[in-house]
Scaffold this active site. Structure first.
Site, PDB file in Angstrom:
ATOM      1  N   LYS A  11      35.968   2.380 -10.544  1.00  0.00           N
ATOM      2  CA  LYS A  11      35.277   3.674 -10.668  1.00  0.00           C
ATOM      3  C   LYS A  11      35.969   4.723  -9.819  1.00  0.00           C
ATOM      4  CE  LYS A  11      33.352   3.678  -6.332  1.00  0.00           C
ATOM      5  NZ  LYS A  11      33.765   4.546  -5.248  1.00  0.00           N
ATOM      6  N   GLY A  99      40.154   0.013  -1.768  1.00  0.00           N
ATOM      7  CA  GLY A  99      40.779   1.287  -2.122  1.00  0.00           C
ATOM      8  C   GLY A  99      39.825   2.414  -2.409  1.00  0.00           C
ATOM      9  N   MET A 101      37.668   2.221  -4.917  1.00  0.00           N
ATOM     10  CA  MET A 101      37.478   2.211  -6.371  1.00  0.00           C
ATOM     11  C   MET A 101      36.502   1.116  -6.808  1.00  0.00           C
ATOM     12  SD  MET A 101      41.172   3.257  -7.874  1.00  0.00           S
ATOM     13  CE  MET A 101      40.432   3.779  -9.437  1.00  0.00           C
ATOM     14  N   ASP A 138      27.348   0.133  -4.844  1.00  0.00           N
ATOM     15  CA  ASP A 138      28.148   0.463  -6.030  1.00  0.00           C
ATOM     16  C   ASP A 138      28.077  -0.611  -7.119  1.00  0.00           C
ATOM     17  OD1 ASP A 138      28.999   2.732  -4.716  1.00  0.00           O
ATOM     18  OD2 ASP A 138      31.006   1.966  -4.263  1.00  0.00           O
TER      19      ASP A 138
HETATM   20  O1  C5P Z   1      26.192  -0.778   0.007  1.00  0.00           O
HETATM   21  P1  C5P Z   1      27.542  -1.129   0.509  1.00  0.00           P
HETATM   22  O2  C5P Z   1      27.624  -2.537   1.025  1.00  0.00           O
HETATM   23  O3  C5P Z   1      28.648  -0.824  -0.443  1.00  0.00           O
HETATM   24  O4  C5P Z   1      27.793  -0.190   1.766  1.00  0.00           O
HETATM   25  C1  C5P Z   1      28.853  -0.407   2.646  1.00  0.00           C
HETATM   26  C2  C5P Z   1      28.672   0.479   3.865  1.00  0.00           C
HETATM   27  O5  C5P Z   1      28.860   1.859   3.493  1.00  0.00           O
HETATM   28  C3  C5P Z   1      27.280   0.444   4.474  1.00  0.00           C
HETATM   29  O6  C5P Z   1      27.187  -0.580   5.416  1.00  0.00           O
HETATM   30  C4  C5P Z   1      27.183   1.814   5.121  1.00  0.00           C
HETATM   31  O7  C5P Z   1      27.908   1.842   6.327  1.00  0.00           O
HETATM   32  C5  C5P Z   1      27.944   2.691   4.150  1.00  0.00           C
HETATM   33  N1  C5P Z   1      27.061   3.341   3.149  1.00  0.00           N
HETATM   34  C6  C5P Z   1      26.204   4.336   3.565  1.00  0.00           C
HETATM   35  N2  C5P Z   1      25.395   4.941   2.650  1.00  0.00           N
HETATM   36  C7  C5P Z   1      25.433   4.587   1.349  1.00  0.00           C
HETATM   37  C8  C5P Z   1      26.285   3.575   0.912  1.00  0.00           C
HETATM   38  C9  C5P Z   1      27.104   2.966   1.843  1.00  0.00           C
HETATM   39  O8  C5P Z   1      26.163   4.683   4.745  1.00  0.00           O
HETATM   40  N3  C5P Z   1      24.631   5.200   0.482  1.00  0.00           N
END
Ligand code: C5P
Length: 301
Positions: A11, A99, A101, A138
């Site tokens: 994405k 990356g 993505m 994501d």
């Molecule tokens: O949800 P995901 O595991 O992809 O998120 C990875 C990190 O990115 C989270 O631990 C957080 O630090 C940050 N994040 C955030 N707010 C979001 C999505 C991700 O702060 N809406």
């Protein structure tokens, strides 16, 4: 039982509006996702226990244990349905690793669909989306593909209409960026600018009407003018060299360039396929052309 292979897209975020830091550490988003035609393939084959292997570009940085998001997806599905998590998951990577993505998220969505078919667990779409949201912000989008607005952490999706094909060139980096580190840097920059970084300090994120209209119209020039990523300043602060890449792409004829998600991949929107091919030649082997929108997780065999 025979092996099942599922193809999953990368994405790009054509808009990533980041609200203030919430109590739970996440940030409320208005995240306009567009799936692009760069794909990983996840194969689930019969096995005793859960095993992961990977091939392709950047796989040295892919964990092959239960910290891999694809393994977490398989384990979550098995637990919910009371089946043994018996599968050999093989991930053929083409999406840049770390990356920006959503390569890891794509692998999780692929593993979920592949294991569901291998094990005959028959999970509904709603259940799959629920598991995806538990795995990462994501991951639900990797399952559905196309184009969507993600709100909340980015996991609450509304599909968006796209009126045509968009052409992109993606320039990957050798070194990945950590998503939490980029969000932390975004918070730090907000504090340094004196504005505060909490949800009370930062305006609520919202999708830009002009951007949604550009997607609906399938108009690359309009979309180029509307691309926006609130994490870009943070990614550039951690990786100043990306500014040069952005400048070089625009100088070489891209309509616009943007850091993809938390980076470090740089995405260039171009007018058509020929322009994409030319820009790929400018950047060499680090660059890949791809078009959007692309379908979500799709079973190939
Ligand atoms: O949800 P995901 O595991 O992809 O998120 C990875 C990190 O990115 C989270 O631990 C957080 O630090 C940050 N994040 C955030 N707010 C979001 C999505 C991700 O702060 N809406």
């Amino acid at each position: 039982m025979t092996a099942v292979t599922v193809r999953v897209p990368a994405k790009v975020n054509v808009q990533l509006a980041v609200g203030g830091r919430r109590e739970d550490g996440f940030h409320d988003l208005a995240n306009v996702f567009l799936a692009v035609g760069l794909f990983d393939e996840v194969t689930a084959a019969p096995a005793r226990g859960l095993r992961i292997t990977a091939e392709g570009r950047g796989v040295d940085a892919v964990p092959l244990d239960e910290s891999n998001l694809a393994a977490k997806a398989a384990l979550a599905l098995a637990r919910r349905h009371g089946v043994a998590p018996d599968a050999h998951l093989h991930i053929a990577k083409d999406i840049p690793v770390a990356g920006g993505m959503a390569g890891g998220s794509a692998d999780a969505a692929g593993a979920l669909v592949a294991c569901d078919a291998l094990w005959g667990t028959g999970a509904s779409r709603e259940e799959m989306l629920e598991i995806c949201a538990e795995l990462g912000s994501d991951v639900p989008f990797s399952l559905v593909g196309g184009a969507a607005l993600g709100v909340g952490r980015g996991d609450v999706l509304t599909p968006l209409e796209v009126g045509g094909e968009f052409h992109w060139v993606f320039v990957a980096s050798d070194e990945g960026l950590s998503t939490p580190a980029v969000y932390r840097e975004c918070d730090r920059l907000r504090r340094a600018a004196g504005g505060g970084d909490s949800a009370a300090d930062v305006p609520a994120p919202a999708a830009a009407p002009a951007l949604l209209a550009a997607l609906r119209a399938g108009d690359p020039e309009e979309l180029a003018g509307a691309l926006a990523n609130d994490l870009q300043a943070a990614a550039l602060s951690l990786r100043p060299d990306l500014a040069e890449t952005l400048g070089a792409g625009v100088a070489a004829g891209a309509l616009a360039g943007i850091v993809s998600g938390s980076g470090p991949t740089v995405a260039f929107l171009v007018s058509d396929e020929d322009a994409a091919d030319k820009l790929v030649l400018t950047f060499g082997p680090a660059a890949r052309a791809a078009s959007s929108p692309a379908p979500g997780a799709t079973r190939l065999r």
